[in-house]
Design a protein around this motif. Structure first.
Motif, PDB file in Angstrom:
ATOM      1  N   ARG A   9      -1.720   8.649  -7.646  1.00 21.00           N
ATOM      2  CA  ARG A   9      -0.732   8.876  -6.597  1.00 21.00           C
ATOM      3  C   ARG A   9       0.547   8.099  -6.872  1.00 21.00           C
ATOM      4  O   ARG A   9       1.640   8.502  -6.475  1.00 21.00           O
ATOM      5  N   ASP A  54      -5.608  -3.540  -6.792  1.00 23.57           N
ATOM      6  CA  ASP A  54      -6.093  -3.920  -5.467  1.00 23.57           C
ATOM      7  C   ASP A  54      -5.255  -5.114  -5.014  1.00 23.57           C
ATOM      8  O   ASP A  54      -5.189  -6.135  -5.719  1.00 23.57           O
ATOM      9  N   LEU A  55      -4.624  -4.955  -3.877  1.00 25.03           N
ATOM     10  CA  LEU A  55      -3.764  -6.032  -3.368  1.00 25.03           C
ATOM     11  C   LEU A  55      -4.519  -7.353  -3.286  1.00 25.03           C
ATOM     12  O   LEU A  55      -3.953  -8.423  -3.496  1.00 25.03           O
ATOM     13  N   ASP A  90       1.457  -1.171   4.824  1.00 21.57           N
ATOM     14  CA  ASP A  90       1.144   0.056   5.575  1.00 21.57           C
ATOM     15  C   ASP A  90      -0.330   0.353   5.264  1.00 21.57           C
ATOM     16  O   ASP A  90      -0.645   1.090   4.338  1.00 21.57           O
ATOM     17  N   ASP A 107      -0.315   0.051  -5.270  1.00 25.04           N
ATOM     18  CA  ASP A 107      -1.368   0.819  -4.595  1.00 25.04           C
ATOM     19  C   ASP A 107      -2.596   0.823  -5.494  1.00 25.04           C
ATOM     20  O   ASP A 107      -2.489   0.716  -6.719  1.00 25.04           O
ATOM     21  N   CYS A 120       0.890  -1.164   0.000  1.00 26.04           N
ATOM     22  CA  CYS A 120       0.000   0.000   0.000  1.00 26.04           C
ATOM     23  C   CYS A 120       0.926   1.210   0.000  1.00 26.04           C
ATOM     24  O   CYS A 120       1.135   1.844   1.026  1.00 26.04           O
ATOM     25  N   ALA A 121       1.478   1.516  -1.130  1.00 25.52           N
ATOM     26  CA  ALA A 121       2.691   2.340  -1.157  1.00 25.52           C
ATOM     27  C   ALA A 121       2.453   3.836  -1.221  1.00 25.52           C
ATOM     28  O   ALA A 121       3.263   4.615  -0.733  1.00 25.52           O
ATOM     29  N   ALA A 122       1.366   4.262  -1.872  1.00 25.60           N
ATOM     30  CA  ALA A 122       1.191   5.694  -2.132  1.00 25.60           C
ATOM     31  C   ALA A 122       0.855   6.432  -0.840  1.00 25.60           C
ATOM     32  O   ALA A 122       0.171   5.880   0.019  1.00 25.60           O
ATOM     33  N   GLY A 133       4.110   7.250  -0.841  1.00 27.91           N
ATOM     34  CA  GLY A 133       5.434   6.704  -1.112  1.00 27.91           C
ATOM     35  C   GLY A 133       6.527   7.042  -0.121  1.00 27.91           C
ATOM     36  O   GLY A 133       7.683   6.704  -0.365  1.00 27.91           O
ATOM     37  N   GLY A 134       6.197   7.664   0.996  1.00 30.72           N
ATOM     38  CA  GLY A 134       7.231   8.015   1.964  1.00 30.72           C
ATOM     39  C   GLY A 134       8.063   6.813   2.390  1.00 30.72           C
ATOM     40  O   GLY A 134       9.299   6.884   2.437  1.00 30.72           O
ATOM     41  N   LYS A 135       7.398   5.713   2.676  1.00 31.03           N
ATOM     42  CA  LYS A 135       8.136   4.546   3.180  1.00 31.03           C
ATOM     43  C   LYS A 135       8.844   3.832   2.039  1.00 31.03           C
ATOM     44  O   LYS A 135       9.916   3.256   2.229  1.00 31.03           O
TER      45      LYS A 135
HETATM   46  C1  SAM Z   1      -1.617   4.677   4.847  1.00 32.75           C
HETATM   47  S1  SAM Z   1      -1.656   4.888   3.139  1.00 32.75           S
HETATM   48  C2  SAM Z   1      -0.043   4.346   2.676  1.00 32.75           C
HETATM   49  C3  SAM Z   1       1.023   5.371   2.952  1.00 32.75           C
HETATM   50  C4  SAM Z   1       2.363   4.991   2.361  1.00 32.75           C
HETATM   51  N1  SAM Z   1       2.804   3.676   2.779  1.00 32.75           N
HETATM   52  C5  SAM Z   1       3.431   5.997   2.694  1.00 32.75           C
HETATM   53  O1  SAM Z   1       4.228   5.774   3.600  1.00 32.75           O
HETATM   54  O2  SAM Z   1       3.490   7.030   2.032  1.00 32.75           O
HETATM   55  C6  SAM Z   1      -2.632   3.517   2.632  1.00 32.75           C
HETATM   56  C7  SAM Z   1      -2.665   3.316   1.147  1.00 32.75           C
HETATM   57  O3  SAM Z   1      -3.372   2.098   0.895  1.00 32.75           O
HETATM   58  C8  SAM Z   1      -3.980   2.202  -0.371  1.00 32.75           C
HETATM   59  N2  SAM Z   1      -4.989   1.150  -0.493  1.00 32.75           N
HETATM   60  C9  SAM Z   1      -6.219   1.126   0.049  1.00 32.75           C
HETATM   61  N3  SAM Z   1      -6.850  -0.008  -0.273  1.00 32.75           N
HETATM   62  C10 SAM Z   1      -6.002  -0.740  -1.037  1.00 32.75           C
HETATM   63  C11 SAM Z   1      -6.080  -2.009  -1.670  1.00 32.75           C
HETATM   64  N4  SAM Z   1      -7.191  -2.756  -1.569  1.00 32.75           N
HETATM   65  N5  SAM Z   1      -5.032  -2.441  -2.380  1.00 32.75           N
HETATM   66  C12 SAM Z   1      -3.921  -1.671  -2.489  1.00 32.75           C
HETATM   67  N6  SAM Z   1      -3.787  -0.459  -1.911  1.00 32.75           N
HETATM   68  C13 SAM Z   1      -4.815   0.003  -1.177  1.00 32.75           C
HETATM   69  C14 SAM Z   1      -4.506   3.624  -0.380  1.00 32.75           C
HETATM   70  O4  SAM Z   1      -4.686   4.053  -1.702  1.00 32.75           O
HETATM   71  C15 SAM Z   1      -3.396   4.391   0.357  1.00 32.75           C
HETATM   72  O5  SAM Z   1      -2.520   4.981  -0.557  1.00 32.75           O
END
Ligand code: SAM
Length: 680
Positions: A454, A477-478, A542, A449, A425-427, A429-431
């Motif tokens: 994003r 979607d993961l 994340d 993501d 769940c990268a966007a 993208g900080g991590k």
């Molecule tokens: C907490 S944010 C992640 C922040 C990111 N890791 C960072 O450090 O910048 C959660 C992310 O999960 C993504 N997300 C939500 N549902 C998802 C899914 N079913 N599959 C993949 N990504 C998903 C969202 O779009 C969002 O960008």
């Protein structure tokens, strides 16, 4: 009430250009009030309107956000037009933005997106960075922003941002005081009057504005609404002045021995301007003392941390910043990579260390996600946003605003050069980017993501930070993606080619989509041309979460979340965990993290996961991660509590997969059933 931000209140009313001739108020807004509203105020106070406004339902705009969508939207549009037609001042623009917040039920696009799309203020806010824009926001982006505030200079605009955020943060407490002083429910007042009263009360109570400032709010009510509304504003705000001077400003009753837990939670929540359900939950989970500390933390001025490029020495950077009167020091938690900044963030940003150029700042801001709001806060407080924008640390890719708690999650993951990493769940993208820095350009990171736009920003930032070659992105979607990889793995084990074909097609599709988005940065993802691994050495999940650990930086979030939503999030998190587990190599590591403080999203998720995945176990942070013991819970979790650690709230856990397995993880029922549903 705590002083949250500094603005020169007396500048708020200063017109920036000559006042235009105002058109008469729209006729519909001059109608008489409904009978139900005629009991409390003297007649002269009534905003004259025939029809009561339909209730705001809080549903998404396209589903009819207003009880009677057409009528309500027309009504709101009229108010907006009326506000746009008056001389723009900090107050009128703030009122317009606050109205839009109420209209859309979201902060996104407001603090960052207005008052003028032609300025750096149009940078997306955090909420936009983390979530797809609402239909309303998309429409405004296509059509261009509203004309509000076009005449305001950057200082005025910062003051607007301050007002909007402060009113949003203190809304419940302000409403309590206004209702007590007026004897009316806020819901019974017309929408612009509600906002004018909130702005006025905030200035009087929090910013200690002198009593004659009331005149300016009254004048605004007169211009935008009607004399009757101006009368209400005058009555209520003068009552607040009177009670403040007498030391009898309304307070929720202090809990006594006989107070029930619900009443105590309610009183605490009103006083600290939080929703009761959240406070009640924290009282149960953390106890009264910690809850009160947390509430105080959430209402105070946040501080910032910046992750530096590996070649920079934090001590040397801090020394350089000292000369610019920026109080910064190497991070207590991550001293080799992070600095914390106590003041004068603008000076830092103008130091050449962080940022230069609007476009680049936008990219940075998208990548830093939740920290955009922080920067914005700092900018208005310190009054030097221009300096922020003429700097270079971020645009040069040498520094990135990132909370230490987020950094510690990557430290817990501890990615090593040469490994395959999935950031699931990268966007924004900080991590991902901190992981890439730790991997020193060796190995691969697949940043997955569900939000495609994003991910495009993430690619750009990865290229600027010289990580483009090792970071590839994929929008999916993961819960669909993981089963696809699992199927490919199974089929390649028996020589099948269908799934391999499917993955290659997906990768090709992603390449084409990236090219269609048209950035030179998109060319940087060489690793996309290679097949993705079907299992990864390390997987970071994340997860999307309630974000209750970042309320200090997110003025709006406390009002946007609901208990039902937290439950829904927890359900999604369980499914994502199951999906993520299925793509961890035997012997590999899964890190699950959130920025939530809620047990249902954290500890309870881990318990449920372990019950379904006997081949995984919790691994307390090894010494080499450098995680300080005071950040580790007795169960071996990374647990960052804002009021204890002075960072954002965060939870993370290392889940080690047994190495003797042949690849079959525990149950992936969650993701399979989702994939099947999706196909059905
Ligand atoms: C907490 S944010 C992640 C922040 C990111 N890791 C960072 O450090 O910048 C959660 C992310 O999960 C993504 N997300 C939500 N549902 C998802 C899914 N079913 N599959 C993949 N990504 C998903 C969202 O779009 C969002 O960008």
């Amino acid at each position: 009430m705590q002083h949250v931000a500094q603005i020169a209140w007396h500048r708020a009313a200063a017109p920036c250009t000559a006042p235009p001739r105002l058109p008469p108020p729209p006729r519909r807004l001059l109608a008489a009030p409904p009978a139900s509203r005629r009991t409390k105020w003297p007649n002269r106070f009534y905003p004259r309107r025939q029809q009561p406004l339909p209730e705001f339902t809080g549903e998404a705009e396209e589903e009819g956000a207003w009880g009677q969508p057409e009528e309500k939207r027309d009504e709101m549009q009229l108010w907006m037009d009326r506000l746009a037609s008056v001389q723009p001042t900090e107050r009128s623009v703030a009122v317009a933005q606050l109205l839009r917040i109420e209209e859309e039920g979201a902060f996104a696009g407001l603090v960052g997106g207005s008052p003028g799309a032609d300025t750096d203020e149009a940078v997306p806010s955090e909420a936009e960075a983390e979530e797809e824009p609402s239909p309303g926001q998309q429409r405004r982006r296509q059509e261009g922003d509203e004309p509000w505030g076009r005449g305001l200079d950057p200082r005025n605009k910062r003051a607007v941002t301050d007002l909007v955020a402060s009113v949003t943060r203190w809304r419940r407490r302000l409403d309590y005081i206004i209702e007590a002083c007026s004897g009316r429910r806020m819901a019974d007042l017309d929408a612009p009057l509600r906002q004018i009263l909130r702005v006025g009360a905030l200035e009087l109570i929090e910013k200690q504005a002198p009593s004659h400032s009331v005149n300016e709010h009254v004048e605004l009510a007169k211009q935008v609404m009607h004399k009757g509304s101006a009368g209400v504003a005058n009555f209520v705000l003068r009552e607040i002045v009177r009670r403040q001077e007498a030391g009898t400003l309304p307070q929720p009753p202090a809990p006594t021995k006989g107070t029930s837990p619900e009443e105590a939670a309610e009183a605490l929540a009103v006083g600290a301007s939080h929703p009761t359900w959240l406070v009640a939950g924290w009282l149960q989970q953390y106890g009264p003392k910690a809850t009160m500390e947390l509430l105080r933390w959430n209402n105070r001025k946040p501080h910032y941390a910046v992750r530096l490029a590996p070649e920079l020495d934090p001590a040397a950077v801090c020394q350089r910043l000292e000369g610019m009167r920026v109080m910064a020091q190497p991070s207590h938690y991550l001293p080799r990579e992070f600095i914390t900044v106590q003041n004068n963030m603008q000076a830092l940003l103008s130091s050449g260390l962080i940022s230069s150029g609007k476009g680049q700042v936008q990219v940075s801001v998208i990548v830093i996600g939740s920290h955009w709001k922080l920067l914005n806060d700092a900018a208005w407080r310190e009054g030097s946003r221009e300096a922020l924008l003429s700097s270079g640390l971020i645009s040069s890719g040498k520094g990135q605003v990132q909370d230490e708690a987020a950094g510690l999650v990557v430290a817990l993951l501890d990615p090593q050069p040469g490994e395959d990493l999935l950031d699931a769940c990268a966007a924004p993208g900080g991590k991902t980017l901190f992981s890439a820095a730790r991997m020193q350009g060796q190995g691969s990171i697949l940043a997955l993501d569900i939000g495609r736009s994003r991910l495009a920003a993430l690619r750009g930032m990865a290229a600027r930070q010289q990580h483009g070659a090792m970071v590839s992105t994929h929008a999916a979607d993961l819960r669909d993606f993981a089963p696809m990889l699992a199927q490919r793995r199974r089929q390649s084990a028996v020589g099948g080619e269908d799934a391999q074909q499917e993955v290659q097609e997906a990768q090709q599709g992603e390449r084409e989509a990236a090219e269609a988005h048209g950035s030179a940065d998109d060319q940087a993802g060489d690793s996309r041309s290679k097949p993705w691994p079907t299992q990864f050495d390390r997987v970071l999940l994340d997860a999307p979460c309630s974000g209750t650990g970042v309320l200090a930086k997110r003025a709006d979030l406390r009002w946007r979340r609901t208990p039902e939503e937290v439950e829904q999030m927890a359900g999604l998190q369980g499914q994502l965990l199951a999906a993520a587990a299925s793509v961890v190599k035997p012997g590999g590591l899964l890190v699950y993290s959130t920025c939530s403080l809620e047990a249902v999203e954290n500890q309870q998720q881990v318990s449920a996961f372990l019950a379904n995945h006997p081949d995984f176990s919790v691994e307390p942070p090894p010494a080499e991660t450098g995680i300080p013991p005071k950040c580790v819970s007795p169960e071996g979790y990374l647990l960052m509590l804002p009021h204890v650690h002075g960072t954002d709230g965060a939870f993370a856990v290392r889940l080690r997969r047994r190495g003797d397995s042949d690849g079959g993880s525990g149950s992936v029922a969650g993701c399979h059933s989702h994939a099947l549903q999706g196909q059905g």
